[in-house]
Design an enzyme around this catalytic site. Structure first.
Site, PDB file in Angstrom:
ATOM      1  N   ILE A 155       2.480  23.294  67.535  1.00  0.00           N
ATOM      2  CA  ILE A 155       1.207  22.598  68.106  1.00  0.00           C
ATOM      3  C   ILE A 155       1.108  22.603  69.596  1.00  0.00           C
ATOM      4  O   ILE A 155       0.229  23.049  70.218  1.00  0.00           O
ATOM      5  CB  ILE A 155       1.088  21.365  67.112  1.00  0.00           C
ATOM      6  CG1 ILE A 155       0.939  21.656  65.744  1.00  0.00           C
ATOM      7  CG2 ILE A 155      -0.447  20.828  67.805  1.00  0.00           C
ATOM      8  CD1 ILE A 155       0.989  20.502  64.919  1.00  0.00           C
ATOM      9  N   ASP A 174       9.819  18.272  76.768  1.00  0.00           N
ATOM     10  CA  ASP A 174      10.458  18.543  75.467  1.00  0.00           C
ATOM     11  C   ASP A 174      11.828  18.895  75.887  1.00  0.00           C
ATOM     12  O   ASP A 174      11.904  20.007  76.045  1.00  0.00           O
ATOM     13  CB  ASP A 174       9.652  19.919  74.849  1.00  0.00           C
ATOM     14  CG  ASP A 174      10.203  20.192  73.362  1.00  0.00           C
ATOM     15  OD1 ASP A 174      11.353  19.775  73.243  1.00  0.00           O
ATOM     16  OD2 ASP A 174       9.478  20.413  72.413  1.00  0.00           O
ATOM     17  N   ALA A 234      -0.607  13.455  66.173  1.00  0.00           N
ATOM     18  CA  ALA A 234       0.756  13.714  65.411  1.00  0.00           C
ATOM     19  C   ALA A 234       1.162  12.941  64.489  1.00  0.00           C
ATOM     20  O   ALA A 234       1.085  13.055  63.027  1.00  0.00           O
ATOM     21  CB  ALA A 234       1.853  13.930  66.586  1.00  0.00           C
ATOM     22  N   ARG A 235       1.590  11.544  64.827  1.00  0.00           N
ATOM     23  CA  ARG A 235       1.864  10.532  63.873  1.00  0.00           C
ATOM     24  C   ARG A 235       1.432   9.070  64.450  1.00  0.00           C
ATOM     25  O   ARG A 235       2.018   8.787  65.590  1.00  0.00           O
ATOM     26  CB  ARG A 235       3.396  10.672  63.399  1.00  0.00           C
ATOM     27  CG  ARG A 235       3.675  11.737  62.341  1.00  0.00           C
ATOM     28  CD  ARG A 235       3.242  11.427  61.307  1.00  0.00           C
ATOM     29  NE  ARG A 235       3.417  12.303  60.012  1.00  0.00           N
ATOM     30  CZ  ARG A 235       2.724  13.227  59.736  1.00  0.00           C
ATOM     31  NH1 ARG A 235       1.556  13.692  60.570  1.00  0.00           N
ATOM     32  NH2 ARG A 235       3.084  14.202  59.092  1.00  0.00           N
ATOM     33  N   GLU A 264      -1.443   3.938  56.599  1.00  0.00           N
ATOM     34  CA  GLU A 264      -2.586   4.813  56.172  1.00  0.00           C
ATOM     35  C   GLU A 264      -2.846   4.492  54.495  1.00  0.00           C
ATOM     36  O   GLU A 264      -1.616   4.507  53.886  1.00  0.00           O
ATOM     37  CB  GLU A 264      -2.147   6.431  56.556  1.00  0.00           C
ATOM     38  CG  GLU A 264      -2.494   6.786  57.950  1.00  0.00           C
ATOM     39  CD  GLU A 264      -2.153   8.018  58.159  1.00  0.00           C
ATOM     40  OE1 GLU A 264      -1.850   8.830  57.367  1.00  0.00           O
ATOM     41  OE2 GLU A 264      -2.179   8.368  59.578  1.00  0.00           O
ATOM     42  N   HIS A 282      -6.654  11.211  59.746  1.00  0.00           N
ATOM     43  CA  HIS A 282      -5.663  12.122  59.676  1.00  0.00           C
ATOM     44  C   HIS A 282      -6.225  13.345  58.947  1.00  0.00           C
ATOM     45  O   HIS A 282      -6.039  13.874  57.949  1.00  0.00           O
ATOM     46  CB  HIS A 282      -4.559  11.369  58.508  1.00  0.00           C
ATOM     47  CG  HIS A 282      -3.337  12.099  58.552  1.00  0.00           C
ATOM     48  ND1 HIS A 282      -2.179  11.503  58.348  1.00  0.00           N
ATOM     49  CD2 HIS A 282      -2.944  13.500  58.898  1.00  0.00           C
ATOM     50  CE1 HIS A 282      -1.030  12.483  58.494  1.00  0.00           C
ATOM     51  NE2 HIS A 282      -1.471  13.484  58.955  1.00  0.00           N
ATOM     52  N   ALA A 285      -4.927  18.483  59.465  1.00  0.00           N
ATOM     53  CA  ALA A 285      -4.447  19.924  58.990  1.00  0.00           C
ATOM     54  C   ALA A 285      -5.940  20.113  58.200  1.00  0.00           C
ATOM     55  O   ALA A 285      -5.762  21.050  57.203  1.00  0.00           O
ATOM     56  CB  ALA A 285      -3.253  19.422  57.895  1.00  0.00           C
TER      57      ALA A 285
HETATM   58  N1  LIG Z   1      -2.430  15.178  62.232  1.00  0.00           N
HETATM   59  C1  LIG Z   1      -2.070  15.974  61.212  1.00  0.00           C
HETATM   60  O1  LIG Z   1      -2.656  16.187  60.154  1.00  0.00           O
HETATM   61  C2  LIG Z   1      -0.886  17.004  61.801  1.00  0.00           C
HETATM   62  C3  LIG Z   1       0.076  16.339  62.469  1.00  0.00           C
HETATM   63  N2  LIG Z   1       1.244  17.013  62.339  1.00  0.00           N
HETATM   64  C4  LIG Z   1       2.507  16.438  63.104  1.00  0.00           C
HETATM   65  O2  LIG Z   1       2.711  17.167  64.570  1.00  0.00           O
HETATM   66  C5  LIG Z   1       4.020  17.299  64.716  1.00  0.00           C
HETATM   67  C6  LIG Z   1       4.447  18.442  65.312  1.00  0.00           C
HETATM   68  O3  LIG Z   1       4.251  19.668  64.620  1.00  0.00           O
HETATM   69  P1  LIG Z   1       4.700  20.990  65.045  1.00  0.00           P
HETATM   70  O4  LIG Z   1       4.259  21.410  66.257  1.00  0.00           O
HETATM   71  O5  LIG Z   1       4.138  22.060  64.164  1.00  0.00           O
HETATM   72  O6  LIG Z   1       6.220  20.808  65.112  1.00  0.00           O
HETATM   73  P2  LIG Z   1       7.356  21.680  65.863  1.00  0.00           P
HETATM   74  O7  LIG Z   1       8.694  21.370  65.197  1.00  0.00           O
HETATM   75  O8  LIG Z   1       6.895  22.986  66.042  1.00  0.00           O
HETATM   76  O9  LIG Z   1       7.505  21.079  67.271  1.00  0.00           O
HETATM   77  C7  LIG Z   1       7.998  19.629  67.517  1.00  0.00           C
HETATM   78  C8  LIG Z   1       8.422  19.894  69.039  1.00  0.00           C
HETATM   79  O10 LIG Z   1       8.681  18.518  69.381  1.00  0.00           O
HETATM   80  C9  LIG Z   1       9.909  18.425  70.113  1.00  0.00           C
HETATM   81  N3  LIG Z   1      10.235  17.259  70.268  1.00  0.00           N
HETATM   82  C10 LIG Z   1      11.305  16.535  69.259  1.00  0.00           C
HETATM   83  N4  LIG Z   1      11.614  15.466  69.810  1.00  0.00           N
HETATM   84  C11 LIG Z   1      11.096  15.218  70.976  1.00  0.00           C
HETATM   85  C12 LIG Z   1      11.348  14.320  72.012  1.00  0.00           C
HETATM   86  N5  LIG Z   1      11.921  13.223  71.769  1.00  0.00           N
HETATM   87  N6  LIG Z   1      10.766  14.375  73.172  1.00  0.00           N
HETATM   88  C13 LIG Z   1       9.928  15.595  73.313  1.00  0.00           C
HETATM   89  N7  LIG Z   1       9.924  16.581  72.479  1.00  0.00           N
HETATM   90  C14 LIG Z   1      10.365  16.472  71.320  1.00  0.00           C
HETATM   91  C15 LIG Z   1      10.797  19.461  69.463  1.00  0.00           C
HETATM   92  O11 LIG Z   1      11.620  20.006  70.357  1.00  0.00           O
HETATM   93  C16 LIG Z   1       9.553  20.706  69.128  1.00  0.00           C
HETATM   94  O12 LIG Z   1       9.468  21.681  70.292  1.00  0.00           O
HETATM   95  C17 LIG Z   1       4.527  17.288  63.213  1.00  0.00           C
HETATM   96  O13 LIG Z   1       5.831  16.751  63.096  1.00  0.00           O
HETATM   97  C18 LIG Z   1       3.608  16.407  62.356  1.00  0.00           C
HETATM   98  O14 LIG Z   1       4.216  14.990  62.313  1.00  0.00           O
HETATM   99  C19 LIG Z   1       1.414  18.347  62.187  1.00  0.00           C
HETATM  100  C20 LIG Z   1       0.489  18.909  61.466  1.00  0.00           C
HETATM  101  C21 LIG Z   1      -0.930  18.293  61.348  1.00  0.00           C
HETATM  102  O1  LIG Z   2       1.469  18.622  58.420  1.00  0.00           O
HETATM  103  C1  LIG Z   2       1.466  17.455  58.632  1.00  0.00           C
HETATM  104  O2  LIG Z   2       2.350  16.778  59.366  1.00  0.00           O
HETATM  105  C2  LIG Z   2       0.072  16.598  58.485  1.00  0.00           C
HETATM  106  O3  LIG Z   2       0.275  15.310  59.135  1.00  0.00           O
HETATM  107  C3  LIG Z   2      -0.861  16.948  57.800  1.00  0.00           C
HETATM  108  O4  LIG Z   2      -0.836  16.116  56.594  1.00  0.00           O
HETATM  109  P1  LIG Z   2      -1.575  16.186  55.202  1.00  0.00           P
HETATM  110  O5  LIG Z   2      -1.168  17.006  54.587  1.00  0.00           O
HETATM  111  O6  LIG Z   2      -2.839  16.514  55.683  1.00  0.00           O
HETATM  112  O7  LIG Z   2      -1.173  14.943  54.716  1.00  0.00           O
END
Ligand SMILES: NC(=O)C1=CN([C@@H]2O[C@H](COP(=O)(O)OP(=O)(O)OC[C@H]3O[C@@H](n4cnc5c(N)ncnc54)[C@H](O)[C@@H]3O)[C@@H](O)[C@H]2O)C=CC1
Ligand SMILES: O=C(O)C(=O)COP(=O)(O)O
Length: 528
Positions: A155, A174, A234-235, A264, A282, A285
């Site tokens: 992302i 990162d 993100a979270r 939540e 939230h 996704a």
């Molecule tokens: N709001 C929503 O509905 C959604 C939220 N998310 C959240 O977004 C997060 C990221 O998703 P992706 O990019 O797909 O995951 P990803 O695993 O591809 O990327 C996460 C990145 O964070 C980096 N990272 C880990 N610890 C770190 C730190 N202490 N400092 C800096 N960078 C650090 C990692 O090296 C990695 O490059 C997920 O873990 C999830 O919690 C994801 C999808 C939907």
């Molecule tokens: O994929 C993630 O990490 C998300 O936060 C999406 O969450 P959800 O499946 O929409 O409850």
């Protein structure tokens, strides 16, 4: 036909539900609209569960899910899945990592633009209040602003690319990536977090874990520019929420775009009362495209894992099976059997298990160790042990696990040796695999052997004196136990080892009779 039960705990797209419904050996239960307390009753029948962020896979859930083999987190972040709890119970946890990337990226851009143009407030003034006051809504531009991206994964790096299209000056932090991943895309890379704190806009895209919780709190915000804009899709909890509220109130933070909350659903959160926050429930996704794809992948992965065929994107497997070459697979089976055998004849509490490998096999000694743990623990704990929870249980029981690679001087192309330390001393067993998957135990302690690790057997260490074979034969005959094979190995100090393969189980009385023979040093019964 016996069917696997898959319980769908949260809302997923119909496309995946249709797959589950139309699969003959799947009985699927849709429990998304069911109260989470009632879910505990339903989940007890599940072979596999599909969840999203609305279902916490915690101690209560796992204790109720006594039949569960696998869990699919239909999304990326698995911070609400107790991975250790799954491992402990031998449950394989998986996520669906990339299908919602674009949805989350685009929502992040939406929050960024909304914050800079105060879009929801301008919208409400006209739509809800029917007031036309253009002078109230002077916003800011993304153009030329400095954007700090924390976390440059699926992302984060796409957010950075889109920000470049808005002609922003983008920098990322990162520590887990190579700097070229960013610089190759024309994005600045820093290992100094202060560079991020100096940005006009900051967005975070890391997983939620011990290291990232409260990554931005009072101290970090103090160092930021006055009027900074913070985005979190993100979270909840990556930005400390109390610090956010206080600094939004004071105006230190001009605007925040928030999709996620520490707890939540968040319907009475203090952030919702502030006039300088854009919020969504939230929805990162929540696009039809992403939910359709996630649902299809989740359903297919759930079916595969229910059938025990494969575990795509497993989060807690100690071994990536796809990386194990064919020649190692029989060694894995042999290691587990030999460990099982050794633990049965050790008859004492195990303190340490060391696995060593010779030849090309040495590269895979860690995987062999895991299966040795399965073999040993299946005997000594009475628990249901598999390769997901074996090392976990061993650590919990204080069993010291270690591996060694040794120079190949045994004469075998590849060889694996397991050494068990108990209160009664050390026992070891070695084995190899010949062509056509012929598995053989070639050494037990100091005795050279050639036996197949299979079936019922008596293992007897005795003084190497005449008449022992006859005495053993007559005790077994008296107890109607047929001998199918009798292997003798001579060792040092006039000791010998007999491995007697038998057709019927030998009870403890038979073993006692054998142990009472004058020549006997130690006798054990084992079954593989
Ligand atoms: N709001 C929503 O509905 C959604 C939220 N998310 C959240 O977004 C997060 C990221 O998703 P992706 O990019 O797909 O995951 P990803 O695993 O591809 O990327 C996460 C990145 O964070 C980096 N990272 C880990 N610890 C770190 C730190 N202490 N400092 C800096 N960078 C650090 C990692 O090296 C990695 O490059 C997920 O873990 C999830 O919690 C994801 C999808 C939907
Ligand atoms: O994929 C993630 O990490 C998300 O936060 C999406 O969450 P959800 O499946 O929409 O409850």
């Amino acid at each position: 036909m016996s069917k696997y039960t898959i319980v769908v705990c949260d809302h997923i797209h119909d496309a995946g539900l249709n797959i589950l419904q139309n699969t003959e050996d799947i009985n699927y239960v849709y429990a998304a609209d069911i109260d989470k307390v009632k879910l505990l009753d339903i989940i007890k029948n599940a072979d596999v569960a599909i969840t999203r962020s609305s279902t916490d896979v915690d101690e209560k859930f796992l204790n109720a899910a006594t039949n569960l083999k696998a869990i699919i987190r239909a999304g990326v972040g698995y911070d609400n899945v107790d991975i250790d709890g799954c491992s402990k119970r031998g449950i394989i946890a998986m996520n669906v990592p990339t299908a919602n990337t674009i949805a989350a990226v685009e929502l992040t851009m939406a929050h960024m633009l909304s914050c800079l143009r105060k879009f929801p407030y301008a919208h409400n003034q006209l739509k809800e209040e029917r007031v036309w006051k253009r002078e109230d809504w002077y916003g800011n531009e993304l153009y030329g602003k400095k954007l700090g991206v924390i976390g440059f994964g699926n992302i984060g790096h796409r957010v950075a690319l889109r920000a470049k299209a808005f002609e922003m000056d983008v920098i990322t932090y990162d520590p887990y990536i190579s700097s070229t991943k960013a610089t190759d895309l024309g994005i600045k890379y820093t290992t100094n977090f202060e560079d991020i704190l100096a940005c006009d806009i900051i967005t975070i895209h890391t997983p939620k874990n011990k290291e990232t919780i409260d990554m931005i709190s009072f101290d970090e915000i103090k160092k930021m520019k006055d009027g900074v804009v913070l985005i979190n899709c993100a979270r909840g909890g990556l930005y400390n929420e109390e610090a956010l509220v206080e600094n939004l109130k004071s105006g230190k933070i001009a605007m925040a775009g928030i999709d996620v909350f520490k707890k939540e659903p968040a319907t009475s959160h203090p952030l919702l009362d502030l006039p300088n926050v854009t919020v969504t429930a939230h929805l990162g996704a929540n696009t039809k495209e992403s939910q359709r794809e996630i649902s299809i992948q989740s359903a297919n992965n759930a079916i595969e894992s229910a059938r025990g065929i494969s575990y795509p994107n497993a989060l807690n497997l100690p071994i990536d099976e796809s990386k194990i070459p064919a020649f190692v697979k029989p060694y894995i089976e042999l290691t587990q059997k030999m460990a099982f055998l050794l633990a049965q004849i050790s008859k004492s509490q195990i303190r340490a298990v060391e696995v060593s490998a010779e030849g090309d096999l040495s590269e895979y000694v860690d995987s062999l160790q895991t299966f040795a743990s399965v073999g040993v623990l299946s005997v000594s704990t009475g628990l249901s042990v598999n390769y997901v929870n074996a090392n976990f249980i061993a650590n919990e029981k204080g069993i010291d696990l270690s591996t060694k690679t040794i120079t190949n001087n045994s004469g075998y192309k590849n060889r694996v040796t397991i050494k068990i330390t108990t209160a009664n001393g050390v026992k070891s067993i070695s084995g190899t695999v010949f062509e056509d998957n012929i598995q053989r135990v070639v050494k037990l302690d100091d005795f050279v052997l050639d036996i197949e690790p299979k079936g019922k057997m008596i293992i007897m260490k005795n003084k190497d004196i005449p008449g022992v074979v006859g005495q053993v034969g007559s005790i077994l005959a008296k107890n109607n136990i047929n001998i199918s094979d009798f292997r003798l190995s001579r060792g040092k100090n006039d000791h010998a080892l007999a491995v007697i393969l038998i057709d019927e189980k030998a009870n403890s009385k038979v073993i006692e009779d054998l142990d009472n023979l004058e020549a006997s040093i130690a006798v054990a019964y084992a079954e593989i």
